[in-house]
Design a protein around this motif. Structure first.
Motif, PDB file in Angstrom:
ATOM      1  N   ASP A   1      -3.377   0.218  -5.790  1.00  0.00           N
ATOM      2  CA  ASP A   1      -2.889   1.291  -6.660  1.00  0.00           C
ATOM      3  C   ASP A   1      -3.978   2.317  -6.968  1.00  0.00           C
ATOM      4  OD1 ASP A   1      -4.298  -0.491  -8.117  1.00  0.00           O
ATOM      5  OD2 ASP A   1      -3.021  -0.449  -9.875  1.00  0.00           O
ATOM      6  N   LEU A   2      -4.785   2.645  -5.945  1.00  0.00           N
ATOM      7  CA  LEU A   2      -5.850   3.631  -6.173  1.00  0.00           C
ATOM      8  C   LEU A   2      -5.340   4.997  -6.632  1.00  0.00           C
ATOM      9  CD1 LEU A   2      -7.185   2.099  -3.203  1.00  0.00           C
ATOM     10  CD2 LEU A   2      -8.946   2.848  -4.768  1.00  0.00           C
ATOM     11  N   PRO A   3      -4.160   5.472  -6.135  1.00  0.00           N
ATOM     12  CA  PRO A   3      -3.708   6.794  -6.584  1.00  0.00           C
ATOM     13  C   PRO A   3      -3.468   6.865  -8.084  1.00  0.00           C
ATOM     14  CG  PRO A   3      -2.547   6.156  -4.623  1.00  0.00           C
ATOM     15  CD  PRO A   3      -3.319   4.967  -5.062  1.00  0.00           C
ATOM     16  N   GLU A   4      -3.248   5.725  -8.744  1.00  0.00           N
ATOM     17  CA  GLU A   4      -3.039   5.802 -10.187  1.00  0.00           C
ATOM     18  C   GLU A   4      -3.971   4.836 -10.917  1.00  0.00           C
ATOM     19  OE1 GLU A   4       0.997   4.453 -10.995  1.00  0.00           O
ATOM     20  OE2 GLU A   4       1.256   4.422  -8.835  1.00  0.00           O
TER      21      GLU A   4
ATOM     22  N   PHE B   1     -12.083   2.147  -2.324  1.00  0.00           N
ATOM     23  CA  PHE B   1     -11.425   2.988  -1.329  1.00  0.00           C
ATOM     24  C   PHE B   1     -11.870   2.658   0.089  1.00  0.00           C
ATOM     25  CE2 PHE B   1     -10.051   6.842   0.806  1.00  0.00           C
ATOM     26  CZ  PHE B   1      -8.773   6.904   0.303  1.00  0.00           C
ATOM     27  N   ASP B   2     -13.193   2.377   0.282  1.00  0.00           N
ATOM     28  CA  ASP B   2     -13.635   2.075   1.647  1.00  0.00           C
ATOM     29  C   ASP B   2     -13.067   0.748   2.118  1.00  0.00           C
ATOM     30  OD1 ASP B   2     -15.263   0.961  -0.358  1.00  0.00           O
ATOM     31  OD2 ASP B   2     -16.720   0.372   1.155  1.00  0.00           O
ATOM     32  N   GLN B   3     -12.893  -0.209   1.177  1.00  0.00           N
ATOM     33  CA  GLN B   3     -12.283  -1.488   1.557  1.00  0.00           C
ATOM     34  C   GLN B   3     -10.842  -1.290   1.984  1.00  0.00           C
ATOM     35  OE1 GLN B   3     -12.892  -3.383  -2.184  1.00  0.00           O
ATOM     36  NE2 GLN B   3     -14.695  -4.500  -1.480  1.00  0.00           N
ATOM     37  N   LEU B   4     -10.161  -0.385   1.235  1.00  0.00           N
ATOM     38  CA  LEU B   4      -8.769  -0.092   1.549  1.00  0.00           C
ATOM     39  C   LEU B   4      -8.635   0.439   2.966  1.00  0.00           C
ATOM     40  CD1 LEU B   4      -5.905   0.787  -0.115  1.00  0.00           C
ATOM     41  CD2 LEU B   4      -6.870   2.964   0.449  1.00  0.00           C
ATOM     42  N   MET B   5      -9.523   1.397   3.317  1.00  0.00           N
ATOM     43  CA  MET B   5      -9.466   1.996   4.647  1.00  0.00           C
ATOM     44  C   MET B   5      -9.810   0.960   5.710  1.00  0.00           C
ATOM     45  SD  MET B   5      -8.502   4.990   4.879  1.00  0.00           S
ATOM     46  CE  MET B   5      -7.609   5.759   3.584  1.00  0.00           C
ATOM     47  N   LYS B   6     -10.781   0.090   5.373  1.00  0.00           N
ATOM     48  CA  LYS B   6     -11.199  -0.941   6.319  1.00  0.00           C
ATOM     49  C   LYS B   6     -10.036  -1.884   6.619  1.00  0.00           C
ATOM     50  CE  LYS B   6     -15.548  -3.413   6.835  1.00  0.00           C
ATOM     51  NZ  LYS B   6     -16.670  -3.889   6.018  1.00  0.00           N
TER      52      LYS B   6
ATOM     53  N   GLY C   1      -0.645  -9.295 -11.050  1.00  0.00           N
ATOM     54  CA  GLY C   1      -1.263 -10.181 -12.019  1.00  0.00           C
ATOM     55  C   GLY C   1      -2.507 -10.858 -11.514  1.00  0.00           C
ATOM     56  N   THR C   2      -2.662 -10.959 -10.172  1.00  0.00           N
ATOM     57  CA  THR C   2      -3.743 -11.813  -9.662  1.00  0.00           C
ATOM     58  C   THR C   2      -4.824 -11.088  -8.878  1.00  0.00           C
ATOM     59  OG1 THR C   2      -2.200 -12.360  -7.920  1.00  0.00           O
ATOM     60  CG2 THR C   2      -2.530 -13.999  -9.604  1.00  0.00           C
ATOM     61  N   PHE C   3      -4.510 -10.005  -8.164  1.00  0.00           N
ATOM     62  CA  PHE C   3      -5.525  -9.409  -7.294  1.00  0.00           C
ATOM     63  C   PHE C   3      -6.270  -8.290  -7.992  1.00  0.00           C
ATOM     64  CE2 PHE C   3      -2.663 -10.813  -3.724  1.00  0.00           C
ATOM     65  CZ  PHE C   3      -3.495 -11.835  -3.348  1.00  0.00           C
ATOM     66  N   PRO C   4      -7.606  -8.223  -7.834  1.00  0.00           N
ATOM     67  CA  PRO C   4      -8.344  -7.062  -8.319  1.00  0.00           C
ATOM     68  C   PRO C   4      -8.121  -5.887  -7.376  1.00  0.00           C
ATOM     69  CG  PRO C   4      -9.837  -8.561  -7.237  1.00  0.00           C
ATOM     70  CD  PRO C   4      -8.497  -9.228  -7.242  1.00  0.00           C
ATOM     71  N   ARG C   5      -8.295  -4.667  -7.894  1.00  0.00           N
ATOM     72  CA  ARG C   5      -8.030  -3.474  -7.087  1.00  0.00           C
ATOM     73  C   ARG C   5      -9.067  -3.305  -5.986  1.00  0.00           C
ATOM     74  NH1 ARG C   5      -8.228   0.443 -10.973  1.00  0.00           N
ATOM     75  NH2 ARG C   5      -6.109  -0.119 -11.502  1.00  0.00           N
TER      76      ARG C   5
ATOM     77  N   ALA D   1       0.827  -1.201   0.000  1.00  0.00           N
ATOM     78  CA  ALA D   1       0.000   0.000   0.000  1.00  0.00           C
ATOM     79  C   ALA D   1       0.863   1.253   0.000  1.00  0.00           C
ATOM     80  CB  ALA D   1      -0.917  -0.002   1.216  1.00  0.00           C
ATOM     81  N   GLU D   2       1.966   1.211   0.765  1.00  0.00           N
ATOM     82  CA  GLU D   2       2.868   2.356   0.858  1.00  0.00           C
ATOM     83  C   GLU D   2       3.443   2.729  -0.512  1.00  0.00           C
ATOM     84  OE1 GLU D   2       4.479   4.686   3.649  1.00  0.00           O
ATOM     85  OE2 GLU D   2       2.508   3.867   3.808  1.00  0.00           O
ATOM     86  N   THR D   3       3.706   1.728  -1.347  1.00  0.00           N
ATOM     87  CA  THR D   3       4.343   2.007  -2.625  1.00  0.00           C
ATOM     88  C   THR D   3       3.326   2.168  -3.750  1.00  0.00           C
ATOM     89  OG1 THR D   3       4.702  -0.355  -2.695  1.00  0.00           O
ATOM     90  CG2 THR D   3       6.589   1.008  -2.217  1.00  0.00           C
ATOM     91  N   ASN D   4       2.037   2.256  -3.423  1.00  0.00           N
ATOM     92  CA  ASN D   4       0.988   2.492  -4.414  1.00  0.00           C
ATOM     93  C   ASN D   4       0.977   1.453  -5.524  1.00  0.00           C
ATOM     94  OD1 ASN D   4       0.195   4.842  -3.169  1.00  0.00           O
ATOM     95  ND2 ASN D   4       1.694   6.048  -4.299  1.00  0.00           N
ATOM     96  N   ARG D   5       1.116   0.181  -5.137  1.00  0.00           N
ATOM     97  CA  ARG D   5       1.109  -0.852  -6.161  1.00  0.00           C
ATOM     98  C   ARG D   5      -0.182  -1.655  -6.072  1.00  0.00           C
ATOM     99  NH1 ARG D   5       4.507  -1.695 -10.334  1.00  0.00           N
ATOM    100  NH2 ARG D   5       4.209  -3.905  -9.972  1.00  0.00           N
ATOM    101  N   ALA D   6      -0.530  -2.360  -7.143  1.00  0.00           N
ATOM    102  CA  ALA D   6      -1.701  -3.217  -7.143  1.00  0.00           C
ATOM    103  C   ALA D   6      -1.560  -4.225  -6.009  1.00  0.00           C
ATOM    104  CB  ALA D   6      -1.811  -3.956  -8.467  1.00  0.00           C
ATOM    105  N   PRO D   7      -2.624  -4.589  -5.269  1.00  0.00           N
ATOM    106  CA  PRO D   7      -4.006  -4.147  -5.442  1.00  0.00           C
ATOM    107  C   PRO D   7      -4.348  -2.830  -4.738  1.00  0.00           C
ATOM    108  CG  PRO D   7      -3.886  -5.776  -3.717  1.00  0.00           C
ATOM    109  CD  PRO D   7      -2.493  -5.574  -4.203  1.00  0.00           C
TER     110      PRO D   7
END
Lengths: 172, 426
Positions: free
Chosen positions: B235-238, B386-391, B379-383, B227-233
């Motif tokens: 990668d909401l910032p991009e 945002f609320d899931q991310l915070m949860k 390659g495998t996880f869907p994004r 999450a810190e490096t903004n990568r999938a899953p």
């Protein structure tokens, strides 16, 4: 290991800190002001490093520059900036502000004049040995002698967090 | 002068500790070059591995199996038109990629590739890395705001919210690893080299210490670092399906490539924190199970073996290349590359070299494992939404991190606690 180019880094950091601090209060754009504040905080972190307090420097970067300022910017970006820039920047408290600034400056000058003996030349010779275990020393003092003040401070922060949640939520 | 240069080689410490400016500069240049090469390799590997995961071929045209694709991309980015939007805040827009790249590279100052293979060792190593990498988010915010456009602003808002919430879980996981360093000596350490050395003296990697506590802390960190490096899953910032390209939508050409470079070197940096804290840093695997000089000998051949395998792959490709004149240059090029890799392998067989290169080899292998994980996640996880991310951040990782921290502290105090208990009972 001997420090490298100490006067150069001192004046470099001092000039950076002062110039960016002036920019904080003179910039009309709040985002620019916040960014200048970050530069000031970073140069202060450099000063802590020069004073052989690496832990304080790291905490300054992590908390102030990395944490608090990010939240600041986060809020500022959501504010309508165009209106802010057009508005008159200074309110009518400049007399009070000048007196307060002069008083603080006078205090600093007084401390510098009277306490000259305890400042750097005498200070860091004796503290040299502690640089290596600065973090450990701070930990031992915080959880040893200053346990109660530390816990009170954390309680205060907890109250602030709970208060923020209470004010933000309509229904709890 | 030559005495000064030679003096360091026998000191057995990092150049920073020895106070040797010449070697410190050499190490810094080596680290910057190494990280840049690693980013180039990652670029190619990511596209290739992702493609194979999705049953595609990936880049195939530029060079054999697209091996030269990263160079072609870099060249393209360098000669592309550099556009600054008219209404952008020029100064901030200009400095954002610089800030991001500088912070990403500065973190490598304290990464220990081996006992002597780090630029310097700081008393505050881990904190320094965390602090400097948390400054990287400032660059992202600056980029998003200064573009003066909606999508970048949304991207940088998401980014800052995400980083602030995941940094806490990350910090808690790190603290529980730092607690483990204090078990034998009584005082813990934040220095990266000190952490690896305490794993050596406790004869275990911290991921296996106090099972499952060490593993849980590692898992919290491994999730938070993605999450810190903004990568999938995360990668909401991009998120390209929602925000065009997120915070760097308005950037083009070389400035954009700086963001790319910074993102990948930040990934390398957090992976090396994880390797240092939980996976024993530069130590080779199975030092207890497969100990002794014979096994040391066997493991010391592995770096050379890796290069021989790579060289063999190249030669296999050379043989399988179509035998027509159009492919002659590619065939010769691939053969030369294979020969080069084989030569490096031969050099690594020299005992004097292999002794010095071992630490770096194991560290790089462990980091490479994390880089593969990054690609695998993508390659495998869907994004996440945002609320899931915070949860996940606040309701799963943060409590887990806190619980692991408390449990680690209690477990570490077990001898003292049980002694006190028996004292009370008697």
């Amino acid at each position: 290991m001997n420090p490298v180019a100490t006067p150069f880094f001192f004046y470099f950091l001092a000039i950076t800190a002062i110039v960016s601090a002036i920019a904080v209060i003179t910039r009309r754009n709040p985002v620019h002001a916040a960014l200048s504040l970050i530069v000031t905080l970073l140069s202060l972190a450099g000063f802590y490093l020069m004073l052989y307090a690496p832990f304080v420097a790291a905490v300054q970067i992590v908390l102030y520059a990395g944490g608090i300022m990010v939240l600041f910017l986060f809020v500022i970006m959501l504010v309508n900036l165009e209106q802010n820039i057009r508005e008159y920047q200074f309110n009518k408290q400049w007399i009070v502000a000048t007196i307060a600034a002069l008083a603080l400056g006078g205090l600093l000058a007084f401390v510098y004049r009277t306490g000259r003996g305890v400042f750097p030349s005498a200070f860091y010779q004796s503290y040299r040995g502690l640089e290596g275990d600065n973090t450990q020393q701070i930990g031992i003092w915080l959880y040893g002698n200053y346990m109660l003040p530390f816990e009170i401070a954390s309680l205060l922060l907890l109250v602030a967090i709970v208060g923020a949640v209470v004010m933000a939520k309509k229904r709890i | 002068m030559i005495e000064y240069i030679k003096g360091y080689l026998s000191s057995g410490t990092t150049p920073g500790e020895a106070g040797n400016l010449f070697w410190a500069t050499v190490y810094i240049l080596l680290v910057i070059a190494g990280v840049s090469v690693a980013v180039l390799c990652m670029n190619w590997l990511e596209r290739k591995i992702l493609a194979h995961m999705q049953i595609r071929l990936g880049p195939m045209r530029v060079g054999p199996h697209g091996l030269l694709q990263p160079f072609a991309d870099a060249l393209k980015l360098l000669i592309k038109e550099d556009i600054i939007p008219h209404d952008a805040d020029k100064l901030v827009f200009w400095s954002a990629p610089v800030v991001v790249t500088m912070t990403a590279f500065t973190t490598f100052l304290v990464v220990p590739f081996g006992r002597t293979h780090a630029v310097t060792d700081m008393n505050i190593g881990v904190l320094f890395m965390l602090g400097v990498s948390s400054l990287g988010v400032l660059g992202i915010i600056m980029a998003g705001w200064s573009s003066n456009s909606h999508y970048p602003l949304m991207g940088s808002l998401r980014s800052s919210a995400q980083m602030v919430s995941y940094e806490i879980a990350m910090g808690l996981a790190i603290v529980s690893a730092v607690l483990m360093t204090s078990l034998q000596t009584g005082t813990g350490t934040l220095s990266m080299i000190g952490i690896v050395e305490s794993q050596a003296s406790q004869h275990t990697w911290f991921i296996f210490k106090f099972f499952p506590l060490g593993f849980l802390a590692f898992a919290v960190f491994a999730i938070a670092m993605v999450a810190e490096t903004n990568r999938a899953p995360f990668d909401l910032p991009e998120a390209e399906s929602e925000l065009v390209a997120g915070f760097h939508t308005e950037y083009s050409g070389f400035r954009w490539s700086l963001f790319f470079l910074a993102e990948y070197s930040a990934m390398l940096a957090v992976s090396s924190i994880a390797v240092t804290l939980w996976l024993g840093g530069w130590m080779r695997p199975f030092p207890n199970l497969l100990g002794g000089p014979t096994w040391d000998m066997a493991f010391s051949f592995l770096p050379a073996l890796t290069f021989f395998v790579l060289a063999a792959g190249c030669f296999l490709g050379t043989i399988r290349m179509p035998k027509i004149p159009q492919f002659r240059i590619q065939t010769i090029g691939l053969g030369t590359f294979g020969a080069l890799l084989g030569f490096v392998g031969l050099v690594l067989l020299v005992p004097a070299v292999s002794v010095r290169i071992q630490d770096i080899y194991w560290f790089v292998v462990k980091v490479a494992f994390f880089m593969y994980l990054y690609i695998w996640y993508r390659g495998t996880f869907p994004r996440y939404r945002f609320d899931q991310l915070m949860k996940v951040g606040w309701k799963v990782l943060l409590p887990t991190g806190l619980g692991v921290l408390i449990a680690t502290a209690l477990w570490g105090l077990m001898p003292q606690l049980s002694a006190a208990l028996t004292g009370v009972l008697q």
